[in-house]
Design a protein around this motif. Structure first.
Motif, PDB file in Angstrom:
ATOM      1  N   HIS A  59       0.814  -1.223   0.000  1.00 53.67           N
ATOM      2  CA  HIS A  59       0.000   0.000   0.000  1.00 53.67           C
ATOM      3  C   HIS A  59       0.844   1.269   0.000  1.00 53.67           C
ATOM      4  CE1 HIS A  59      -2.244  -3.292   2.037  1.00 53.67           C
ATOM      5  NE2 HIS A  59      -3.163  -2.923   1.168  1.00 53.67           N
ATOM      6  N   PHE A  60       2.078   1.152   0.412  1.00 52.78           N
ATOM      7  CA  PHE A  60       3.020   2.268   0.299  1.00 52.78           C
ATOM      8  C   PHE A  60       4.406   1.669   0.084  1.00 52.78           C
ATOM      9  CE2 PHE A  60       3.138   1.145   4.750  1.00 52.78           C
ATOM     10  CZ  PHE A  60       4.445   1.345   5.156  1.00 52.78           C
ATOM     11  N   GLU A  61       5.309   2.510  -0.449  1.00 52.04           N
ATOM     12  CA  GLU A  61       6.619   1.955  -0.801  1.00 52.04           C
ATOM     13  C   GLU A  61       7.682   3.050  -0.820  1.00 52.04           C
ATOM     14  OE1 GLU A  61       8.615  -0.902  -4.268  1.00 52.04           O
ATOM     15  OE2 GLU A  61       6.605  -0.039  -4.547  1.00 52.04           O
ATOM     16  N   LEU A  62       8.850   2.691  -0.342  1.00 50.49           N
ATOM     17  CA  LEU A  62      10.009   3.559  -0.431  1.00 50.49           C
ATOM     18  C   LEU A  62      10.666   3.288  -1.783  1.00 50.49           C
ATOM     19  CD1 LEU A  62      12.027   5.537   0.923  1.00 50.49           C
ATOM     20  CD2 LEU A  62      13.181   3.526   1.877  1.00 50.49           C
ATOM     21  N   GLU A  63      10.436   4.169  -2.752  1.00 53.37           N
ATOM     22  CA  GLU A  63      10.911   3.921  -4.115  1.00 53.37           C
ATOM     23  C   GLU A  63      12.359   4.334  -4.317  1.00 53.37           C
ATOM     24  OE1 GLU A  63       8.135   5.752  -6.804  1.00 53.37           O
ATOM     25  OE2 GLU A  63       6.659   4.151  -6.519  1.00 53.37           O
ATOM     26  N   GLU A  64      12.803   5.373  -3.643  1.00 54.58           N
ATOM     27  CA  GLU A  64      14.200   5.801  -3.723  1.00 54.58           C
ATOM     28  C   GLU A  64      14.673   6.170  -2.328  1.00 54.58           C
ATOM     29  OE1 GLU A  64      15.021   8.808  -6.590  1.00 54.58           O
ATOM     30  OE2 GLU A  64      13.806   7.871  -8.160  1.00 54.58           O
ATOM     31  N   ASN A  65      15.960   5.854  -2.060  1.00 57.82           N
ATOM     32  CA  ASN A  65      16.516   6.083  -0.732  1.00 57.82           C
ATOM     33  C   ASN A  65      18.014   6.314  -0.909  1.00 57.82           C
ATOM     34  OD1 ASN A  65      17.094   6.141   1.997  1.00 57.82           O
ATOM     35  ND2 ASN A  65      16.676   3.976   2.352  1.00 57.82           N
ATOM     36  N   ARG A  66      18.403   7.589  -1.065  1.00 59.71           N
ATOM     37  CA  ARG A  66      19.773   7.900  -1.446  1.00 59.71           C
ATOM     38  C   ARG A  66      20.469   8.723  -0.357  1.00 59.71           C
ATOM     39  NH1 ARG A  66      16.806  10.153  -5.499  1.00 59.71           N
ATOM     40  NH2 ARG A  66      17.819  12.196  -5.296  1.00 59.71           N
ATOM     41  N   PRO A  67      21.783   8.520  -0.204  1.00 57.01           N
ATOM     42  CA  PRO A  67      22.538   9.375   0.719  1.00 57.01           C
ATOM     43  C   PRO A  67      22.505  10.830   0.255  1.00 57.01           C
ATOM     44  CG  PRO A  67      23.839   7.461   0.060  1.00 57.01           C
ATOM     45  CD  PRO A  67      22.642   7.505  -0.842  1.00 57.01           C
ATOM     46  N   ALA A  68      22.480  11.732   1.211  1.00 55.97           N
ATOM     47  CA  ALA A  68      22.533  13.169   0.922  1.00 55.97           C
ATOM     48  C   ALA A  68      23.373  13.829   2.001  1.00 55.97           C
ATOM     49  CB  ALA A  68      21.125  13.759   0.893  1.00 55.97           C
ATOM     50  N   MET A  69      23.794  15.043   1.750  1.00 55.33           N
ATOM     51  CA  MET A  69      24.574  15.777   2.742  1.00 55.33           C
ATOM     52  C   MET A  69      23.749  15.947   4.015  1.00 55.33           C
ATOM     53  SD  MET A  69      27.485  17.223   3.348  1.00 55.33           S
ATOM     54  CE  MET A  69      28.181  17.457   1.700  1.00 55.33           C
ATOM     55  N   GLY A  70      24.199  15.321   5.086  1.00 52.79           N
ATOM     56  CA  GLY A  70      23.507  15.458   6.357  1.00 52.79           C
ATOM     57  C   GLY A  70      22.306  14.556   6.529  1.00 52.79           C
ATOM     58  N   GLY A  71      22.054  13.623   5.603  1.00 54.53           N
ATOM     59  CA  GLY A  71      20.910  12.740   5.772  1.00 54.53           C
ATOM     60  C   GLY A  71      20.598  11.907   4.557  1.00 54.53           C
ATOM     61  N   ARG A  72      19.326  11.884   4.161  1.00 51.80           N
ATOM     62  CA  ARG A  72      18.854  11.055   3.054  1.00 51.80           C
ATOM     63  C   ARG A  72      17.911  11.843   2.156  1.00 51.80           C
ATOM     64  NH1 ARG A  72      21.900   6.595   3.083  1.00 51.80           N
ATOM     65  NH2 ARG A  72      20.371   5.587   1.721  1.00 51.80           N
ATOM     66  N   LEU A  73      17.801  11.416   0.912  1.00 51.02           N
ATOM     67  CA  LEU A  73      16.757  11.861  -0.011  1.00 51.02           C
ATOM     68  C   LEU A  73      15.902  10.660  -0.333  1.00 51.02           C
ATOM     69  CD1 LEU A  73      18.325  14.284  -2.658  1.00 51.02           C
ATOM     70  CD2 LEU A  73      16.539  14.814  -0.996  1.00 51.02           C
ATOM     71  N   VAL A  74      14.608  10.762  -0.083  1.00 49.93           N
ATOM     72  CA  VAL A  74      13.722   9.624  -0.293  1.00 49.93           C
ATOM     73  C   VAL A  74      12.566  10.004  -1.201  1.00 49.93           C
ATOM     74  CG1 VAL A  74      14.302   8.645   1.958  1.00 49.93           C
ATOM     75  CG2 VAL A  74      12.281  10.112   1.750  1.00 49.93           C
ATOM     76  N   THR A  75      12.092   9.011  -1.947  1.00 46.91           N
ATOM     77  CA  THR A  75      10.850   9.129  -2.711  1.00 46.91           C
ATOM     78  C   THR A  75       9.916   8.050  -2.203  1.00 46.91           C
ATOM     79  OG1 THR A  75      11.909  10.073  -4.673  1.00 46.91           O
ATOM     80  CG2 THR A  75       9.792   8.958  -4.997  1.00 46.91           C
ATOM     81  N   VAL A  76       8.725   8.460  -1.802  1.00 51.49           N
ATOM     82  CA  VAL A  76       7.784   7.553  -1.158  1.00 51.49           C
ATOM     83  C   VAL A  76       6.451   7.576  -1.893  1.00 51.49           C
ATOM     84  CG1 VAL A  76       6.599   6.972   0.998  1.00 51.49           C
ATOM     85  CG2 VAL A  76       8.903   7.980   1.075  1.00 51.49           C
ATOM     86  N   ARG A  77       5.961   6.394  -2.236  1.00 49.77           N
ATOM     87  CA  ARG A  77       4.622   6.256  -2.826  1.00 49.77           C
ATOM     88  C   ARG A  77       3.671   5.818  -1.728  1.00 49.77           C
ATOM     89  NH1 ARG A  77       1.946   1.928  -3.838  1.00 49.77           N
ATOM     90  NH2 ARG A  77       3.803   0.586  -3.807  1.00 49.77           N
ATOM     91  N   THR A  78       2.538   6.513  -1.618  1.00 49.08           N
ATOM     92  CA  THR A  78       1.534   6.194  -0.609  1.00 49.08           C
ATOM     93  C   THR A  78       0.174   6.016  -1.292  1.00 49.08           C
ATOM     94  OG1 THR A  78       0.852   8.484  -0.227  1.00 49.08           O
ATOM     95  CG2 THR A  78       2.782   7.689   0.999  1.00 49.08           C
ATOM     96  N   PRO A  79      -0.869   5.675  -0.554  1.00 46.68           N
ATOM     97  CA  PRO A  79      -2.187   5.561  -1.167  1.00 46.68           C
ATOM     98  C   PRO A  79      -2.695   6.865  -1.786  1.00 46.68           C
ATOM     99  CG  PRO A  79      -2.159   4.398   0.923  1.00 46.68           C
ATOM    100  CD  PRO A  79      -0.866   5.143   0.824  1.00 46.68           C
ATOM    101  N   ALA A  85      -0.494   9.714  -2.793  1.00 54.18           N
ATOM    102  CA  ALA A  85       0.427  10.542  -3.576  1.00 54.18           C
ATOM    103  C   ALA A  85       1.767   9.848  -3.746  1.00 54.18           C
ATOM    104  CB  ALA A  85       0.634  11.893  -2.891  1.00 54.18           C
ATOM    105  N   ARG A  86       2.594  10.481  -4.562  1.00 57.50           N
ATOM    106  CA  ARG A  86       4.001  10.096  -4.677  1.00 57.50           C
ATOM    107  C   ARG A  86       4.817  11.322  -4.286  1.00 57.50           C
ATOM    108  NH1 ARG A  86       8.266   9.878  -8.636  1.00 57.50           N
ATOM    109  NH2 ARG A  86       9.402   7.884  -8.568  1.00 57.50           N
ATOM    110  N   TYR A  87       5.616  11.166  -3.252  1.00 59.88           N
ATOM    111  CA  TYR A  87       6.393  12.279  -2.719  1.00 59.88           C
ATOM    112  C   TYR A  87       7.840  12.120  -3.172  1.00 59.88           C
ATOM    113  CZ  TYR A  87       2.247  12.540   0.274  1.00 59.88           C
ATOM    114  OH  TYR A  87       0.951  12.614   0.737  1.00 59.88           O
ATOM    115  N   ASP A  88       8.287  13.022  -4.027  1.00 59.88           N
ATOM    116  CA  ASP A  88       9.607  12.902  -4.647  1.00 59.88           C
ATOM    117  C   ASP A  88      10.665  13.710  -3.892  1.00 59.88           C
ATOM    118  OD1 ASP A  88       8.976  11.297  -7.025  1.00 59.88           O
ATOM    119  OD2 ASP A  88       7.787  13.036  -7.639  1.00 59.88           O
TER     120      ASP A  88
END
Length: 444
Positions: A235-255, A257-260
């Motif tokens: 029902h939801f999914e972590l589509e991208e999960n990349r290292p970033a300066m000071g943390g992470r950049l994530v793309t999440v699909r939910t029921p 929306a898709r949050y890029d």
């Protein structure tokens, strides 16, 4: 009352709490447990947990981070948010916060003083054990949240779930982060038993949000008949999960929306997973798509002692990982997000109920380097003696030293380090807390 007097009263009440209240039940042991004493205690306080909705969080690892991420989203939404977390890193006050601020000594002392009277009254009226330490502190938090008129409580389970003292909250969303072997004997079927207890927080009126969990275990959760189930990968999914300066950049699909490319200010791939859970859970709570302004709050989250970078040259990381899965995540984060040109020194102090071999396996399996382990024992009755830990390390062919306490271990690691080295302090939140206090005092 002065701040000194407030602190003195809190110390007095805490001494009573530590000396006259039952210890918590053995981890993982649910025989004979019931929520009735907790319900009785809260009824004497006016059932404060009924005054606000809650997001309830259980799981082997990640509870504290998911709670902090959800609280950040709720705060950005405009809610006044109470967070109940355990254990604390440095001070008991950290266990309960409103709007990110911990309860002050005066309010906590007053709350616990009142609870002392309530507990004495209840003990006089019935035969049986007094409330546990965790029940008393949980009741104090839930009453304080009501007094603070919070719009939402984000509540972290202490152990397991079904019979945990927190399982009295008015949960609209219940989260299970993951299932790991911590607090189990590892006998066949342990996963099902652990899931059965954790799934006890999934009430029929709540939306259940489940992290990456085996499908057979999802079926156990479904037996609790939550109002709706949202399962990671379905029902939801972590589509991208990349290292970033000071943390992470994530793309999440939910029921909804898709949050890029959402920035999350926490290190480690596991924190990307936690962010996906938090986004799915909060979206379910408000039943709306989240806009960029709300999601931006995830870029300002800090969780003490969760791969916390204390200094950069040398790199000093303080991480409260206390089981093999947590230590593996810490080691993988070091290897994934940091380039260490010099040696890697680990300062490790753990509890006696942990297996040093399994903890060391986790480091080795991650691919992270381990040039030296400085072994210590945090100031806690269940701490594993440093000499025993050092023997286990040396049996692996890894260099080890012992130190008299956490502060001495940190100082020794720093004395051996150059600007190109890394020092990782881990093994227990008690170790992490002692290290944070020592480094803060040294930097004043």
């Amino acid at each position: 009352m002065s701040e000194v007097a407030d602190s003195a009263l809190l110390a007095e009440v805490r001494a009573w709490l530590d000396g006259h209240v039952n210890l918590e039940a053995t981890a993982g042991d649910t025989d004979g447990l019931t929520l009735e004493p907790m319900r009785e205690l809260l009824a004497s306080l006016g059932d404060p947990q009924a005054d606000y909705p809650a997001v309830h969080i259980t799981g082997t690892n990640g509870k504290g981070s998911v709670a902090a991420l959800i609280a950040a989203l709720a705060g950005a939404w405009g809610m006044t948010v109470g967070v109940y977390a355990s254990p604390h890193v440095e001070r008991i006050n950290e266990r309960m916060t409103v709007g990110g601020d911990p309860i002050d000594d005066a309010d906590l002392a007053e709350m616990l003083s009142h609870l002392r009277l309530v507990a004495d009254h209840l003990a006089a009226d019935r035969v049986g054990a007094p409330p546990s330490w965790f029940e008393m502190v949980t009741a104090a938090a839930l009453r304080w949240f009501a007094d603070s008129a919070v719009d939402l409580a984000v509540v972290e389970v202490g152990k397991l779930g079904r019979f945990d003292a927190t399982n009295v909250v008015n949960s609209e969303v219940a989260v299970i982060t993951n299932i790991g072997r911590d607090h189990t004997d590892g006998r066949p079927g342990w996963e099902q038993e652990v899931m059965g207890e954790k799934a006890g927080i999934l009430h029929p009126g709540a939306v259940a949000v489940l992290g990456p969990i085996d499908p057979d275990l999802v079926a156990i959760a479904a037996k609790e008949s939550p109002r709706e189930m949202l399962v990671d990968g379905q029902h939801f999914e972590l589509e991208e999960n990349r290292p970033a300066m000071g943390g992470r950049l994530v793309t999440v699909r939910t029921p909804k929306a898709r949050y890029d490319d959402v920035y999350v200010s926490l290190f480690g791939a596991h924190q990307g997973e936690n962010a996906a859970l938090a986004i799915a859970a909060f979206e379910a709570l408000v039943d709306q798509e989240l806009d960029d302004g709300i999601l931006a709050a995830l870029g300002d989250v800090a969780v003490p002692a969760r791969f916390e970078v204390a200094t950069r040259q040398p790199l000093v990381v303080i991480d409260g990982a206390h089981n093999p899965d947590g230590l593996a995540a810490s080691a993988e984060t070091l290897a994934d997000q940091f380039t260490v040109l010099g040696q890697v020194i680990w300062v490790v102090g753990m509890m006696r109920d942990k297996e040093p071999g399994a903890m060391l396996d986790a480091i080795e399996a991650s691919g992270a380097r381990c040039d030296l382990v400085v072994c210590c024992a945090p100031d806690w009755p269940r701490a594993l003696p440093a000499a025993e830990l050092a023997a286990a390390v040396r049996n692996r062919g890894i260099d080890a030293e012992t130190a008299g306490d956490v502060a001495e271990a940190v100082d020794r690691a720093l004395a051996l380090s150059t600007e190109e080295d890394a020092v990782v302090v881990t093994g227990s939140l008690y170790t992490a807390g002692a290290a944070r206090l020592h480094m803060a005092a040294a930097n004043k």
